[in-house]
Each structure stands twice: as C-alpha cells, then as structure tokens.
Write a protein that holds these residues in place. Structure first.
Motif, PDB file in Angstrom:
ATOM      1  N   ALA A 176     -21.582  12.314 -15.164  1.00 22.73           N
ATOM      2  CA  ALA A 176     -21.987  12.063 -13.778  1.00 22.73           C
ATOM      3  C   ALA A 176     -21.329  10.811 -13.216  1.00 22.73           C
ATOM      4  O   ALA A 176     -20.842  10.807 -12.080  1.00 22.73           O
ATOM      5  N   VAL A 177     -21.309   9.732 -13.985  1.00 15.37           N
ATOM      6  CA  VAL A 177     -20.682   8.497 -13.515  1.00 15.37           C
ATOM      7  C   VAL A 177     -19.178   8.698 -13.337  1.00 15.37           C
ATOM      8  O   VAL A 177     -18.578   8.233 -12.366  1.00 15.37           O
ATOM      9  N   ALA A 178     -18.552   9.394 -14.277  1.00 16.39           N
ATOM     10  CA  ALA A 178     -17.120   9.660 -14.155  1.00 16.39           C
ATOM     11  C   ALA A 178     -16.822  10.497 -12.913  1.00 16.39           C
ATOM     12  O   ALA A 178     -15.936  10.162 -12.118  1.00 16.39           O
ATOM     13  N   LEU A 179     -17.566  11.583 -12.729  1.00 16.45           N
ATOM     14  CA  LEU A 179     -17.311  12.473 -11.601  1.00 16.45           C
ATOM     15  C   LEU A 179     -17.757  11.881 -10.276  1.00 16.45           C
ATOM     16  O   LEU A 179     -17.310  12.312  -9.216  1.00 16.45           O
ATOM     17  N   ASN A 180     -18.629  10.874 -10.321  1.00 17.45           N
ATOM     18  CA  ASN A 180     -18.995  10.174  -9.095  1.00 17.45           C
ATOM     19  C   ASN A 180     -17.763   9.556  -8.454  1.00 17.45           C
ATOM     20  O   ASN A 180     -17.624   9.523  -7.225  1.00 17.45           O
TER      21      ASN A 180
END
Length: 389
Positions: free
Chosen positions: A88-92
C-alpha cells in the motif's frame, strides 16, 4: 467506478465485526484487494496488483483506466493498507503521482493523455523520486542537478528512499536547473541509461515496499516529459494538486494500517472475554480513527468537487497530513495497554502493524512545515515550505 460507501448497519447484518463495520462505514467498496499469496515476495505482490488493474485505477475511463476519483482512490489505498501495508505504501507513490498527472491533463487537455493511455494499457507503475539523502524541510527543493541540453536536461543526483525502485516503469523526479532557482518535475523511463537502483532501505518496517536508492548519472530527460517547472517555493495549482492527492492517499493508507491494528486488539479482547478498562481504551482509539477517516473523506470530496482550492486547499492538505501523525500516536497510546506483549513479539501481526504505522511520521512535509503552512495561511502571511523564512 461507483462512489457508494459502506453502510455500518448493513455490514452488521452481514456478520461483520462491530468495530470493522463502524470504521469501514462511508468508504467505497468499488475495489477490494485480495490477501497476499503465501510465500509471495514484495516485488511479486506489487507487480500482481499493478497487472490486475491497480496501476490504471486513477486514470480516466476514456483513456482506458478505472476512472477512480480521489475519494475512491483513498478507499482503495485504505483497503490495501489494512491487509498489506508495504504494498500500500509503495503503490501510494504511484497513485498520487498518476492522480496528479490525470488532474493536470483534465485542466490542460494536453498530450499527457498519450502517456496516461500507455500506463493504463500496460499496467505500468510510476515511482516518485523526491526524497534525497539528508532530507529537507522543503520537499520541493532538490540537490539533484538538471543541466539544460538541446532536447531537455541532463540530470544527476541521488534519490533515497524511493519505493517501486525496481518495479516501476517510469520515475517521476525533481531536479534543480543549474544556474537558476528553478526546479523541474519530470518523468523518465526506469531503464534510462545512467539510472541505477542500488541497495535496499534498511528500515524497521515496510520491508516489502521495493524501496532502494536511485542513482542518476547524466540521465537524459526529454523536455516533453517535463510537466512542471518553477522556483521551489512557488505554490501553484500543480503543487497544490499534488499535495492534496498525496495527503489524502497517505492518510487513507495509514488509516487502513491502524484499522488493521485495532481489529487485532478487538479480536484479542473479545476472544479472552477480558473487558474492564480495555473497552474505554479501544473506544478511544476507535474514536480517533473515526475522526481521521471523516476528515480524510471530506477533504477528498471537497477537492473532487472543487469546493476548496488554492492556498486553502494546501493548508487543508498539510493539516490532514500532520493530523495523521498525531492520530497515529494517540491510537498507539490507547492500544498498547490492551495488546500488551503482542506488540513486541516476533511474528505477531499486531507488532508488524504497529511498526509499519510508525512510518507515518517520516513522509514529507515535516510536521513543523505543516503547522507553519496552516498558521501562515490563517494569519495572512505567505505560505512557505521553509520554516526559517
């Protein structure tokens, strides 16, 4: 995508846990992630999500994307953050960068559509390379240099930490034009000659976010892929839109992470039937997340609807980002006595979620800058990202 949010009463009737029904209420269910497969690596998981349509979610339907609005992307990020914080943090980083590109295209209707159409068709990811070693209060400044050439610029520098370092097809970066006070925001292919992803991010949490160091040595940047240029402290519509997308999606992501932690706490208490003061502590943590979630959805709706713009939008966006950090700490303070030693045990889901949530403090802008911006706006002073000015 549809914008209908979940209804708490309906969820309870369908057997959802009361805490989950309450915290999920109001968030769109147009996109729901699957849990990671057993044994899948972080980079494999990220690529699977991108290929499954996540990369195209914020792109307009007429360009082959999912047509998700800001508030819908926030719901998607929250849902992913609840079950897979690293992804999630990466794709954010991808979601907010592509969201900004879509916002730019909608305002200008320029050739950006070709790039967005290509991203939607291929499921390509875009990394956001703003951060640099040593950090800076002003997230728009850059130590990387851009030397003007006949066709654009030649960029050198180091970007670190950078998520999606090896899984991204494109990299969005900032660099300072030599001999000027101008900073450019540009896109480059991740396989550009002179661009290298090196090492890993030795972080405590978020270990599967494909985060590394990007080293740029005389990387050629096509002038046609430069979509913003100007002094680092000038706040225009592009900077404001970028901050709005970033703050909303970041807050939603960590709202999901913290909701997952609260799930674990409630499950432990209900399974043990040991209530007492734990009820009030969990109620306090839930109240904090209810307020944060409502503020996040409201700002997203206001931005989507054009209700708020300009410096007011900037102040609201950085205010939300700072409130995320404050809320994270208050939630952990309430949950820690309830969860107890499970927060410190290796292999414990609660421990992993608590550690991952700590990363909320380390995203730009700094909390000092956020408060400075809000205070400056409310006192009629010029907004700056440099607290010393």
């Amino acid at each position: 995508m549809g914008t209908a949010g979940k209804d708490a009463t309906a969820q309870l009737k369908n057997g959802a846990a009361p805490d989950r029904a309450l915290l999920d209420a109001g968030w769109s269910t147009a996109w729901t992630p699957t849990r990671p497969r057993e044994g899948v690596t972080g980079t494999e998981r990220i690529r699977e999500l991108a290929a499954g349509g996540y990369a195209a979610l914020p792109i307009a339907e007429e360009l082959g994307g999912g047509g998700a609005s800001l508030i819908e992307m926030a719901a998607a990020q929250r849902a992913l953050g609840r079950i897979d914080p690293s992804a999630a943090v990466a794709l954010n980083m991808h979601s907010f960068t592509v969201g900004l590109m879509v916002d730019y295209w909608k305002r200008h209707r320029d050739s950006t559509w070709m790039l967005l159409e290509g991203i939607a068709a291929s499921g390509a990811l875009v990394a956001s390379a703003f951060a640099e070693p040593g950090g800076s209060p002003n997230f728009m400044t850059s130590r990387s240099t851009a030397v003007p050439t006949e066709k654009g610029y030649r960029v050198s520098g180091v970007k670190y930490p950078c998520s999606l370092a090896t899984t991204a097809t494109l990299v969005c970066l900032t660099a300072r034009v030599t001999g000027t006070d101008e900073t450019i925001l540009a896109l480059i292919p991740n396989n550009s000659p002179g661009l290298e992803a090196a090492g890993e991010w030795p972080s405590l949490g978020m270990r599967e976010s494909d985060t590394a160091r990007l080293i740029l040595r005389d990387v050629e940047v096509d002038d046609r892929l430069v979509f913003h240029r100007g002094p680092a402290d000038v706040i225009d519509e592009n900077v404001t839109a970028g901050m709005a997308w970033f703050s909303v999606l970041l807050t939603a992501t960590y709202h999901g992470v913290l909701s997952g932690l609260l799930d674990a706490a409630y499950q432990g208490v209900t399974a043990s039937r040991r209530f007492g003061p734990r009820i009030a502590l969990l109620g306090r943590a839930t109240r904090e997340l209810l307020t944060l979630g409502g503020a996040c959805r409201q700002l997203a709706a206001d931005i989507d609807g054009g209700v708020i713009a300009g410096e007011a939008a900037m102040a609201s966006a950085v205010g939300l980002r700072a409130t995320l950090s404050d809320t994270r700490d208050r939630v952990l303070a309430a949950v820690t006595p309830v969860v107890g030693s499970r927060l410190y045990g290796s292999g414990q889901d609660a421990a992993g979620l608590a550690l991952d949530s700590l990363a909320a403090h380390h995203h730009p802008p700094s909390l000092l800058v956020c408060d400075e911006v809000v205070g400056s706006f409310c006192t009629g002073r010029n907004i700056t990202f440099d607290p010393g000015d």
